[in-house]
Design a protein around this motif. Sequence first.
Motif, mmCIF file in Angstrom:
data_model
loop_
_atom_site.group_PDB
_atom_site.id
_atom_site.type_symbol
_atom_site.label_atom_id
_atom_site.label_comp_id
_atom_site.label_asym_id
_atom_site.label_seq_id
_atom_site.Cartn_x
_atom_site.Cartn_y
_atom_site.Cartn_z
ATOM 1 N N PRO B 39 -24.960 97.987 36.911
ATOM 2 C CA PRO B 39 -23.819 97.637 36.071
ATOM 3 C C PRO B 39 -22.789 96.827 36.860
ATOM 4 O O PRO B 39 -22.699 96.944 38.088
ATOM 5 N N LEU B 40 -22.040 95.998 36.154
ATOM 6 C CA LEU B 40 -20.949 95.273 36.798
ATOM 7 C C LEU B 40 -19.828 96.258 37.114
ATOM 8 O O LEU B 40 -19.675 97.261 36.421
ATOM 9 N N PRO B 41 -19.038 95.956 38.151
ATOM 10 C CA PRO B 41 -17.884 96.814 38.413
ATOM 11 C C PRO B 41 -16.951 96.749 37.201
ATOM 12 O O PRO B 41 -16.762 95.696 36.616
ATOM 13 N N ASP B 87 -24.833 93.044 32.578
ATOM 14 C CA ASP B 87 -24.141 93.350 31.322
ATOM 15 C C ASP B 87 -24.887 94.386 30.491
ATOM 16 O O ASP B 87 -24.297 95.058 29.651
ATOM 17 N N TYR B 88 -26.198 94.461 30.701
ATOM 18 C CA TYR B 88 -27.027 95.306 29.834
ATOM 19 C C TYR B 88 -27.478 96.593 30.526
ATOM 20 O O TYR B 88 -28.337 97.306 30.013
ATOM 21 N N THR B 115 -21.538 89.753 21.460
ATOM 22 C CA THR B 115 -21.312 90.178 22.834
ATOM 23 C C THR B 115 -19.893 90.708 23.048
ATOM 24 O O THR B 115 -19.692 91.706 23.737
ATOM 25 N N ASN B 116 -18.924 90.022 22.443
ATOM 26 C CA ASN B 116 -17.529 90.438 22.600
ATOM 27 C C ASN B 116 -16.925 90.854 21.267
ATOM 28 O O ASN B 116 -15.739 90.630 21.015
ATOM 29 N N GLN B 194 -17.316 92.160 27.224
ATOM 30 C CA GLN B 194 -17.848 91.780 28.526
ATOM 31 C C GLN B 194 -16.904 92.236 29.630
ATOM 32 O O GLN B 194 -15.692 92.056 29.516
ATOM 33 N N ALA B 195 -17.493 92.823 30.673
ATOM 34 C CA ALA B 195 -16.695 93.158 31.848
ATOM 35 C C ALA B 195 -16.373 91.868 32.600
ATOM 36 O O ALA B 195 -17.168 90.922 32.572
#
Lengths: 483, 226
Positions: B39-41, B87-88, B115-116, B194-195
């Motif tokens: 995962p993204l931070p 993202d997933y 997505t957003n 989205q992060a």
Amino acid sequence: MAHGTPVLSLKRPLTVSKARVEPVADSDRAWARLVYAYAASAATWLVFGTLVGLYISFKFAAPDIEHVPWLSYGRLRPVHTNSVFWGWGTLALLAGALYVVPRTSHRRLHSYGLAWVSLGLIDLAVVVGDVLLMAGINNGGQEYREFVWPVQAVFAAGVVLLAYNLARTIAGRGIEEIYISNWYIMGGFLWTIPLVVFAYLPFYQQNAIAETVVQGYYMHMGVGMWFTPIALGLTYYSLPKLLNKPIYSYSLGVLAFWTQMLFYTMIGAHHFIFAPTPWWIQTVAVIFSVGMVITLAAGTGNFLLTMRGSGRAIARSYSLPFILAGTVSYFLFSAQGSLEALRSLQGVWHFTNYTVGHSHLTMYGFVTLLVWGSLYGLLPRLTGREPPQLWVGVHFWFAVVGLALYGGALSVGGTLQGLSWMSGVPFIESVKQMASFWLWRAVGGTLMFLSHLVFAYNVWRMRPAAVAAGEARADVALEEAAA
Amino acid sequence: MSFHKDHWLLFSVTCFGFVGLSLIIGILPAKWVQDNAVPLPGMQPLTALEKQGLGVYVGEGCVACHTQQVRPLEMDAAFGRPSVPGDYAYVTPLGPWAPYAPAVLGSQRTGPDLTNAGRRQPSEVWQYLHLYDPRAVVPDSVMPAYPWLFDVVASAPEGATVVPVPAPYAPAEGVVVPNERGEALVAYLLSLKQAPLEAGDEHATAAGGSAANGADGLGAHAGGTR
């Protein structure tokens, strides 16, 4: 034997009489019943599956036509695709395979009983799978593998049993050579069985990107390593048989077979160009998509060169026009698929209705037309009953004109959709400008659906005669155009 | 030995050749992507309610018309930054009947990319109205209405959100409140954000996990926009 003459007359101002099939002398009633059951089952799924498709196409014009959850667009769309794939296309091709494999192997099918079990399993899987989809129970939304795994396991069992049945038939063949049709038909089974196993094993599909990699691999091969090879295999038998001359080149058939496996297997990722999947599998997919032109040219060239000089025979036949149209579609729309894989064109067409048009032009224009040609050409030889020629003609023209409207509307509309997105106007503009194209799609779809009702009637008219014309002659004395 | 005469040779090469190619182009890349997805931070795992909402999203077939992938193309900029594998990372299997990550990336944009969705339409009320009858808020929409994600009750129970459906779309009597599945779906849609992806951040660039994956995922996007 020929009724009427192949010229226009005052009595028949719009139609010409077509050639009739030779009287059947070698029919095996158990065999005829089996093949016919597959064909009749397939026709039923075609009518049901396209009724669903037609209904949901109306929903684009009238989204509030009803609010029944089981009939909502999102649930019915996979019912349409799975019914026409696993119900219609699969069973129709298998009906043909159950005729062609024993015929070209010069022996009876290994086991009629097992083949009936396969039919039951496949029908059961599609019925239960469809009901579950309408109840909102699916496998996670992946195209063409929406059926949950227990349902797909039943389907796979039917396919595996039939693969065994046909492989044993070929293994015990009465001639030395394995005719090219059987390469393609067995190829379809031997590629699709591992494909379904890989697609349904969960170990490497635990996050959405990994699942997407498998999905690109699966959805592409589910079409092109099952329907394509078996449809081509049937045509490698039907075309020379119906023209009563040998196939132009055996070697071209072999070339197309191996390149189908080598190239086509590599190109699934072109369904996810620009997605955050590994870039190299997308590039490999684009390269091999272009390579498919070799396979296409070999396959369609072979068929067209076989047809060369036989224009009159095609015009005199009610089944060969389907095969001619299917062959032309195979070339045109598979080449279209190769073009669509190019990144520059994906930029315009990806996510638009253009791709929906493409999948109908191929699965319908290519696979379905070829299957119809083979069924009309081969079933009467087995059952001893021919379809009414007028209604075969109505079927052909409704289907072809309907498909042209369908494909034309979505190709133009889909292109405009992509251009609308590129121009940066609000998204809803792309929805508004599709309205008229969706309407034309529904008109084309209506013609296609009507042609399926006619086809179902024609299948009924081809039902096995109560008493077959002759006793079973499994040794097949008929001349084989192929052999 | 000849393919034309030896059926077991023909069948074996056909089958195992395909299996070998499948491993190269499908199975091993999938395994590799899976092992390298982190995962993204700043990303949060889905809550239980949001996960249930993902189940509704999948069961109702929303993926037939909506994508959740932003491509590195100018036309996609309206939907967010280009998607990356990380993202997933929290899109995981829903249960024993569907032991695969749901196919949220999608393949059609009959409706817009989501997505957003939670950032574009952060209002819970808007989302409820839109699901109850899309035409109540977007007159030209062709999206199906989902009244079965709502209950029509005489008076709203304690703590329930009353959906302020405008007159032409409202039921003749009673008020509209979301049921459990409706609440779950909206919770899921609102979670779609989205992060942030800090440019130049070594860790963020390697969103797929390893540097190599970053090159294939993110670096590839640079190639794609050329």
